[in-house]
Write an enzyme that holds these catalytic residues in place. Structure first.
Site: not given
Lengths: 689, 153
Positions: A46, A68, A424
């Site tokens: 918000h 939202e 990796n």
């Protein structure tokens, strides 16, 4: 309004919010039922939306807005978090991140987010998801969550009124739970209001209100000349009213409110339920007159409610502070000298006190540049989550020592190498679930990421409990690529074999995968870390796991160096490039093909005359029978620099030479010595081709 | 009427030069200079100015004049132009004067060659005094130096 001055603040705070969103989403993923986390996420989103809207980044604001809407349903328990919702939300976060990145790079933060918006809207509409609260439907008592939907005419009336200097209020009234005659109370409120203004639109409709067809909450837009507080107290004067919220609107907030309500109304319609009642009482619309204003001002409580007790400082200002401070130190040394000469006790005492204070000050100034590695680590949980998904593996990332501090300049550089090492580990280290079960390991692989201090260094380790490194495999690969010869291979220790992973042009992946096969090998990681003055080593037990240990200096701006003298001139050579120091006799220098060499540990290495290279006016080693040498290293190649004399080892602060001077071969910068003189720092790498 | 500007006046030999005061950071007495190898001949090296390392050039050398030994009067004028800080070694610097931009004439034709490039103009003060106004960005222009070096080779 000139927004530029707020831009850095906006970027910083947006990044904070995005980070907090990412972290909390990850938390939520492991506790999908924790509404508390959803609340935090919602608040962050918000605030972000409000900030973006204020700064005029429409795409950013609208995407956050859609997120939202989804989150709002979740926190009101009308929607249960599910995998695909997480994925969509994460995707939205990525999009937001790249928009903010674009803004950071001077762009306008625009991006095509229509597909993500569409899928968010689909979630809100309940497509593909089963709303959790299958409660009552058809009850038209949905309270307006964020304002009321207006038609064009009503909107223009309100907008016009604002322009004409009237007050436009958004009023929400909640009746007491035990209210007997709801319609009457509502009527009384309307009547009171109509005495001093005009009601433009109510929700629910006036008719429905009159017939008592609403639960406890109704809201309306109201035009008046009176003060907001007057209106509020008038409404509260009517009996059986529990609370009322009166918010004065201006053009922007009105616009925002209407847009929001339009979206929400559309979103909520298909799955009307009583639960939405809770929304009306949510923190957003509660008691205070804040709901609209909140979105205008950047949040003060970033990061999930913990007000930050820090300030942001431009790193250049810190550099200035450092410079001033080193100046002070030089004066201190002079004062100490003068005091000891003058033998004035009071002066001596004062100078001693000043020395103590200034050394405390020195510690603090140096610490100001230190940043917890957290700032780099915090993006990894999200990354590992995504990696695990892509690779279809189960991986737990455990982070320890995130509070360990490193100099800002190191922090800025270390992110990429760590990303590479983590990739990796996830890609080559941790096995697929089936393999792990077959090997008698738990399904979920663990990757430890830990940071800790040790002496003047910081260690960052990435350890997995995966398949480890198999000597034979690497050697086979190395032989095939011509990195080593058969005879070399036979005599190599396991550690040496492991180090082959960092050899240029070496990659153990049999087929290049999407994840770590990006055309850069571990050699790039190694060279980056070495360039930072650090080192990386591998420990591995086949079948048990691998540990990459990265060693880094605490700071880049201060290095350990050997100070040397050549005639009247002083130079500094970084210790990191010195192999050893020694003395040679003139007779030991051999001439091979016209270049001068000396025997050094079974090999011939070139001798470089620093004084000739730098055209030092008052020193020439030719005049000496014995010469001091510094053996320097670049990769596996060595060379000996002849010098005049050693002064000693010292910690030096690196300074650059400014923009005016051209790049000078063999000089990487300058430092200021204790006596205030400038000494050049020798870039030993430049001497070895 | 042009605007009034303040100008720092300094001397190279008998000639007086001027630099706008807003380009000048500070004027220092001669201080120890660390030689920097392998750079232009007129670059004397670097100094430590309150913790900042700043290159210092000999303005005589830059203009192709004979260099002289430093004296009590020798000053280092620290200027800041285009993000660069550079110190100029000059024979002396003592005066600050107000000047109307109207009184600055373009450099006379007779001053030919490279030197004219460095000049913004000549200001007349009173009857006898002439002040040569420097064009700092040209003095610090490196591309031209590189060109010169190239010619010499």
């Amino acid at each position: 309004m000139d927004m530029n001055q707020y831009l850095t603040m906006f970027i910083d705070e947006s990044n904070d919010h995005l980070q907090s969103l990412n972290e909390n989403m990850l938390q939520l993923e492991s506790n999908p039922d924790d509404i508390g986390i959803v609340q935090i996420i919602f608040r962050s989103a918000h605030t972000l939306k409000g900030m973006a809207a204020t700064m005029g980044y429409e795409d950013l604001a609208s995407l956050t807005h859609q997120m939202e809407n989804v989150l709002d349903l979740v926190r009101n328990e009308k929607l249960k978090m599910q995998d695909f919702i997480f994925d969509t939300l994460f995707k939205s976060l990525d999009a937001l991140e790249s928009m903010v990145q674009d803004i950071t790079n001077g762009g306008d933060g625009k991006a095509d987010v229509s597909s993500i918006v569409a899928s968010l809207q689909a979630i809100v509409r309940g497509e593909g998801a089963t709303p959790a609260g299958e409660a009552a439907e058809g009850d038209s008592s949905v309270a307006a969550v964020q304002g009321i939907e207006l038609d064009e005419f009503q909107f223009s009336v309100l907008d016009q009124s604002i322009s004409e200097g009237h007050k436009v209020l958004y009023i929400q009234v909640t009746l007491r739970e035990d209210c007997q005659l709801k319609a009457v109370r509502a009527y009384m409120v309307f009547e009171t209001l109509e005495r001093s203004g005009e009601i433009v639109k109510t929700y629910p409709d006036v008719q429905e209100i009159e017939q008592g067809e609403f639960d406890r909450v109704f809201s309306l837009y109201y035009i008046t000349q009176r003060e907001t507080q007057d209106i509020e107290s008038q409404i509260l004067g009517v009996s059986e009213i529990e609370t009322t919220t009166v918010v004065a609107l201006d053009h922007e907030t009105l616009q925002q409110m209407v847009q929001e309500s339009a979206a929400t109304a559309e979103a909520v319609k298909p799955q009307v339920s009583e639960a939405s009642q809770a929304a009306a009482a949510s923190p957003e619309a509660k008691g205070t007159s804040a709901p609209v204003k909140e979105s205008k001002a950047p949040a003060r409580n970033a990061g999930g409610g913990n007000p930050s007790r820090t300030i942001r400082v431009d790193i250049e200002r810190l550099d200035v502070l450092m410079n001033l401070f080193s100046e002070l130190l030089i004066d201190r040394v002079r004062l100490e000298q003068l005091a000891s000469e003058s033998k004035n006790q009071e002066l001596t005492d004062t100078v001693e006190h000043m020395s103590r204070v200034s050394s405390d000050l020195q510690n603090i100034v140096l610490k100001l540049r230190m940043v917890p590695v957290d700032t780099v680590f915090n993006r990894f949980p999200r990354m590992v989550r995504d990696l695990a998904k892509t690779l279809d593996k189960k991986i737990d990332l455990i982070i320890t020592g995130a509070e360990t501090e490193l100099d800002r300049t190191v922090i800025d550089e270390i992110g990429d190498p760590l990303v590479h090492l983590l990739r990796n580990s996830a890609d080559h280290g941790v096995e697929p679930v089936a393999d792990r079960i077959a090997a008698g390991k738990p399904e979920t692989g663990t990757v430890h990421l830990r940071a800790f201090h040790s002496g003047n260094n910081v260690f960052i380790e990435i350890e997995d409990d995966g398949r480890g490194i198999y000597r034979d495999k690497i050697l086979k690969n190395a032989l095939a690529k011509g990195v080593v010869t058969e005879t070399e291979a036979a005599t190599m220790t396991d550690d040496e074999v492991n180090q082959l992973l960092f050899a240029p042009g070496f990659s153990t992946a049999e087929k290049i995968s999407d994840v770590s096969g990006r055309g850069v090998g571990l050699d790039v990681v190694k060279s980056k870390i070495v360039a930072l003055g650090g080192n990386v080593t591998i420990y591995s037990t086949p079948g048990k796991g691998t540990n990459f240990s990265v060693q880094l200096p605490l700071t880049l701006s201060i290095i350990a160096a050997m100070l040397i003298r050549m005639g009247s001139e002083k130079y500094a050579i970084p210790l990191s490039s010195i192999v050893e120091t020694g003395i040679i006799k003139r007779g030991q220098i051999k001439h091979v093909h016209g270049s001068r060499m000396i025997q050094f540990r079974e090999s011939l290495i070139p001798v470089i005359s620093l004084s000739r290279l730098f055209e030092v006016p008052d020193f020439d080693e030719e005049l000496e029978e014995e010469t001091e040498i510094v053996v320097i290293r670049k990769g596996d190649r060595l060379a000996a620099l002849t010098i005049d004399d050693f002064i000693g080892q010292s910690e030096i602060v690196i300074k650059n030479l400014g923009k005016y001077l051209p790049a000078i071969q063999g000089v990487s910068g300058a430092t200021i010595l204790g006596d205030g003189q400038v000494a050049l720092i020798i870039d030993a790498n430049a001497f070895i081709k | 009427m042009g605007e009034e500007i303040k100008v720092i006046v300094f001397k190279l030999g008998e000639e007086e030069y001027g630099i706008e005061v807003d380009k000048v950071q500070t004027i220092e007495r001669m201080m120890p200079i660390t030689r920097v190898p392998k750079t232009y001949a007129f670059v004397k090296g670097v100094i430590n100015l309150r913790g900042v390392v700043i290159p210092v050039i000999n303005l005589r050398g830059r203009f192709g004049l004979d260099e002289v030994e430093a004296t009590d009067q020798t000053r280092v004028i620290i200027v800041a132009v285009n993000d660069m800080q550079v110190g100029f070694i000059v024979d002396s610097a003592s005066d600050v004067i107000d000047l109307n931009t109207d009184s600055i004439d373009s450099p006379p034709e007779v001053v030919g060659g490279i030197k004219a490039k460095y000049l913004r103009g000549v200001a007349k003060i009173g009857e006898e005094r002439l002040l040569v106004m420097l064009n700092l960005s040209e003095v610090l222009n490196k591309s031209e130096i590189i060109q010169l070096e190239g010619l010499e080779e």
